[in-house]
Write a protein that holds these residues in place. Sequence first.
Motif, PDB file in Angstrom:
ATOM      1  N   THR A  73      66.686  44.388  44.245  1.00  0.00           N
ATOM      2  CA  THR A  73      67.141  43.359  43.322  1.00  0.00           C
ATOM      3  C   THR A  73      68.365  43.889  42.597  1.00  0.00           C
ATOM      4  OG1 THR A  73      64.882  42.550  42.972  1.00  0.00           O
ATOM      5  CG2 THR A  73      66.533  41.932  41.333  1.00  0.00           C
ATOM      6  N   GLU A  74      69.500  43.228  42.767  1.00  0.00           N
ATOM      7  CA  GLU A  74      70.722  43.711  42.109  1.00  0.00           C
ATOM      8  C   GLU A  74      70.675  43.379  40.619  1.00  0.00           C
ATOM      9  OE1 GLU A  74      75.557  43.879  42.775  1.00  0.00           O
ATOM     10  OE2 GLU A  74      74.252  42.947  44.280  1.00  0.00           O
ATOM     11  N   LEU A  75      71.200  44.296  39.820  1.00  0.00           N
ATOM     12  CA  LEU A  75      71.162  44.178  38.362  1.00  0.00           C
ATOM     13  C   LEU A  75      72.563  44.009  37.788  1.00  0.00           C
ATOM     14  CD1 LEU A  75      68.725  47.181  37.690  1.00  0.00           C
ATOM     15  CD2 LEU A  75      68.093  44.762  37.933  1.00  0.00           C
ATOM     16  N   PHE A  76      72.693  43.148  36.791  1.00  0.00           N
ATOM     17  CA  PHE A  76      73.914  43.017  35.980  1.00  0.00           C
ATOM     18  C   PHE A  76      75.163  42.783  36.832  1.00  0.00           C
ATOM     19  CE2 PHE A  76      71.209  46.594  34.351  1.00  0.00           C
ATOM     20  CZ  PHE A  76      70.458  45.839  33.480  1.00  0.00           C
ATOM     21  N   ASN A  77      75.052  41.930  37.827  1.00  0.00           N
ATOM     22  CA  ASN A  77      76.151  41.741  38.765  1.00  0.00           C
ATOM     23  C   ASN A  77      77.245  40.819  38.232  1.00  0.00           C
ATOM     24  OD1 ASN A  77      77.453  42.153  41.274  1.00  0.00           O
ATOM     25  ND2 ASN A  77      76.726  40.173  42.015  1.00  0.00           N
ATOM     26  N   ALA A 109      83.792  48.542  40.272  1.00  0.00           N
ATOM     27  CA  ALA A 109      83.651  49.726  41.112  1.00  0.00           C
ATOM     28  C   ALA A 109      82.237  50.294  41.129  1.00  0.00           C
ATOM     29  CB  ALA A 109      84.630  50.807  40.651  1.00  0.00           C
ATOM     30  N   ILE A 110      81.253  49.498  40.753  1.00  0.00           N
ATOM     31  CA  ILE A 110      79.867  49.980  40.750  1.00  0.00           C
ATOM     32  C   ILE A 110      78.910  48.816  40.954  1.00  0.00           C
ATOM     33  CG2 ILE A 110      79.590  49.741  38.237  1.00  0.00           C
ATOM     34  CD1 ILE A 110      77.947  52.356  38.302  1.00  0.00           C
ATOM     35  N   ARG A 111      77.825  49.092  41.658  1.00  0.00           N
ATOM     36  CA  ARG A 111      76.718  48.145  41.782  1.00  0.00           C
ATOM     37  C   ARG A 111      75.437  48.877  41.394  1.00  0.00           C
ATOM     38  NH1 ARG A 111      76.174  46.266  47.534  1.00  0.00           N
ATOM     39  NH2 ARG A 111      74.807  44.636  46.725  1.00  0.00           N
ATOM     40  N   SER A 112      74.532  48.132  40.782  1.00  0.00           N
ATOM     41  CA  SER A 112      73.250  48.703  40.373  1.00  0.00           C
ATOM     42  C   SER A 112      72.122  47.844  40.921  1.00  0.00           C
ATOM     43  CB  SER A 112      73.174  48.766  38.842  1.00  0.00           C
ATOM     44  OG  SER A 112      71.981  49.382  38.417  1.00  0.00           O
ATOM     45  N   ALA A 113      71.028  48.503  41.375  1.00  0.00           N
ATOM     46  CA  ALA A 113      69.932  47.744  41.989  1.00  0.00           C
ATOM     47  C   ALA A 113      68.607  48.460  41.778  1.00  0.00           C
ATOM     48  CB  ALA A 113      70.193  47.555  43.483  1.00  0.00           C
ATOM     49  N   HIS A 114      67.546  47.672  41.788  1.00  0.00           N
ATOM     50  CA  HIS A 114      66.177  48.165  41.629  1.00  0.00           C
ATOM     51  C   HIS A 114      65.418  47.899  42.920  1.00  0.00           C
ATOM     52  CE1 HIS A 114      61.977  47.469  39.575  1.00  0.00           C
ATOM     53  NE2 HIS A 114      62.003  48.581  40.285  1.00  0.00           N
ATOM     54  N   GLY A 115      64.834  48.960  43.478  1.00  0.00           N
ATOM     55  CA  GLY A 115      64.049  48.820  44.695  1.00  0.00           C
ATOM     56  C   GLY A 115      63.086  49.985  44.833  1.00  0.00           C
ATOM     57  N   LYS A 116      62.706  50.279  46.071  1.00  0.00           N
ATOM     58  CA  LYS A 116      61.759  51.369  46.321  1.00  0.00           C
ATOM     59  C   LYS A 116      62.288  52.314  47.390  1.00  0.00           C
ATOM     60  CE  LYS A 116      57.451  49.049  45.015  1.00  0.00           C
ATOM     61  NZ  LYS A 116      56.063  48.692  45.448  1.00  0.00           N
ATOM     62  N   ILE A 117      61.998  53.597  47.195  1.00  0.00           N
ATOM     63  CA  ILE A 117      62.264  54.631  48.199  1.00  0.00           C
ATOM     64  C   ILE A 117      60.931  55.295  48.518  1.00  0.00           C
ATOM     65  CG2 ILE A 117      63.272  56.900  48.588  1.00  0.00           C
ATOM     66  CD1 ILE A 117      65.729  56.100  47.196  1.00  0.00           C
ATOM     67  N   SER A 135      87.485  53.890  40.194  1.00  0.00           N
ATOM     68  CA  SER A 135      87.825  54.350  38.843  1.00  0.00           C
ATOM     69  C   SER A 135      86.817  53.869  37.807  1.00  0.00           C
ATOM     70  CB  SER A 135      89.241  53.898  38.471  1.00  0.00           C
ATOM     71  OG  SER A 135      89.398  52.506  38.678  1.00  0.00           O
ATOM     72  N   MET A 136      86.638  54.694  36.790  1.00  0.00           N
ATOM     73  CA  MET A 136      85.649  54.431  35.748  1.00  0.00           C
ATOM     74  C   MET A 136      86.292  53.642  34.613  1.00  0.00           C
ATOM     75  SD  MET A 136      83.615  57.204  33.374  1.00  0.00           S
ATOM     76  CE  MET A 136      85.186  57.860  32.798  1.00  0.00           C
ATOM     77  N   GLY A 137      85.980  52.356  34.547  1.00  0.00           N
ATOM     78  CA  GLY A 137      86.428  51.514  33.452  1.00  0.00           C
ATOM     79  C   GLY A 137      85.266  51.115  32.567  1.00  0.00           C
ATOM     80  N   SER A 138      85.513  50.166  31.680  1.00  0.00           N
ATOM     81  CA  SER A 138      84.476  49.767  30.728  1.00  0.00           C
ATOM     82  C   SER A 138      83.278  49.128  31.405  1.00  0.00           C
ATOM     83  CB  SER A 138      85.075  48.809  29.691  1.00  0.00           C
ATOM     84  OG  SER A 138      85.712  47.724  30.333  1.00  0.00           O
ATOM     85  N   VAL A 139      83.502  48.400  32.512  1.00  0.00           N
ATOM     86  CA  VAL A 139      82.384  47.771  33.224  1.00  0.00           C
ATOM     87  C   VAL A 139      81.504  48.819  33.886  1.00  0.00           C
ATOM     88  CG1 VAL A 139      81.784  46.326  35.210  1.00  0.00           C
ATOM     89  CG2 VAL A 139      83.450  45.526  33.559  1.00  0.00           C
ATOM     90  N   VAL A 140      82.118  49.862  34.462  1.00  0.00           N
ATOM     91  CA  VAL A 140      81.333  50.948  35.074  1.00  0.00           C
ATOM     92  C   VAL A 140      80.427  51.587  34.030  1.00  0.00           C
ATOM     93  CG1 VAL A 140      81.472  53.259  36.093  1.00  0.00           C
ATOM     94  CG2 VAL A 140      82.970  51.445  36.931  1.00  0.00           C
ATOM     95  N   GLY A 141      80.994  51.917  32.871  1.00  0.00           N
ATOM     96  CA  GLY A 141      80.186  52.523  31.812  1.00  0.00           C
ATOM     97  C   GLY A 141      79.097  51.608  31.303  1.00  0.00           C
ATOM     98  N   GLU A 142      79.419  50.315  31.165  1.00  0.00           N
ATOM     99  CA  GLU A 142      78.443  49.356  30.647  1.00  0.00           C
ATOM    100  C   GLU A 142      77.299  49.151  31.635  1.00  0.00           C
ATOM    101  OE1 GLU A 142      76.640  46.593  28.049  1.00  0.00           O
ATOM    102  OE2 GLU A 142      78.127  48.175  27.768  1.00  0.00           O
ATOM    103  N   LYS A 143      77.599  49.071  32.929  1.00  0.00           N
ATOM    104  CA  LYS A 143      76.536  48.873  33.914  1.00  0.00           C
ATOM    105  C   LYS A 143      75.637  50.095  34.012  1.00  0.00           C
ATOM    106  CE  LYS A 143      77.037  46.317  37.583  1.00  0.00           C
ATOM    107  NZ  LYS A 143      77.474  45.676  38.848  1.00  0.00           N
ATOM    108  N   ILE A 144      76.217  51.295  33.887  1.00  0.00           N
ATOM    109  CA  ILE A 144      75.394  52.505  33.875  1.00  0.00           C
ATOM    110  C   ILE A 144      74.490  52.499  32.640  1.00  0.00           C
ATOM    111  CG2 ILE A 144      75.427  55.028  33.670  1.00  0.00           C
ATOM    112  CD1 ILE A 144      78.016  55.000  35.308  1.00  0.00           C
TER     113      ILE A 144
END
Length: 281
Positions: A73-77, A109-117, A135-144
């Motif tokens: 499930t992708e988060l904060f896209n 420049a980043i995607r975040s997701a919740h799943g299982k390994i 590159s690390m911008g404000s969106v990268v930091g906010e999504k992390i």
Amino acid sequence: MAWFKREKKGIITSTEDKKEAPDGIWNKCPNCKKPLHYAEQVENKYVCHYCGYHLRIGSKEYFSILFDNNQFTELFNNLRSGDPLQFEDTKKYTDRLKESYAKTGLNDAIRSAHGKIGDQELVIACMDFNFIGGSMGSVVGEKIARSITYCIDNKIPFLMISKSGGARMMEAAFSLMQMAKTSAMLALLSRAKIPYISLLTDPTTGGVTASYAMLGDITISEPGALIGFAGPRVIKETIKKDLPKGFQTAEFVLEHGFLDFIVDRREMKTKLASFLTMMKN
């Protein structure tokens, strides 16, 4: 005899009769220069089966390799960068963003997701180098930061896959602030006793290396990855000395104590599942 004669019939006289391989089916290994078929790349986790070179891949490929059955499930896209500085050099920042949206299909420049390994829950935040050099911008930091908050609220381990050229110059101080922001959020994750695994891939440089990339409870890398702060050329010009062989490769960094393990991508999912089991116990 027949085989010494050239018959006109069957000779291709026009390039219109030639059949070309569709784009994307074949490419060349950047290391050994041998041809690689796309289907073989996918099967071999995008590792050259001739020399073991790890090809650069993005979040789509990492998610398919790591998440069970590629289910997540992708988060904060919905987050996209603004232009707080109205930055303009050879091109407007807003134009650069529009081009990146169209080229990559990504929102940053980043995607975040919740799943299982291996049937164990995990949140993965993965950087994409094709979006303005990762590159690390404000969106990268906010999504992390939001991904870490999600992990704390739901008691889920966090994996960060770094692949970046460093801070995004078009956001200046807004970009540099993400170093402190993400580091502070990781401190909260540690206080909550939730595991954090940092995976460094080629390349991991600049402010990303100087912040969240090097703060893992376990810090691992793929073979041959470039890892450093400033580039080798800048360092060489600054210290006026030749650099050691293999400087800033994952193997060099491991030898000098900045990594815990180097893990082959083909074994990554098994290793990560093992790490998660060990850390939870």
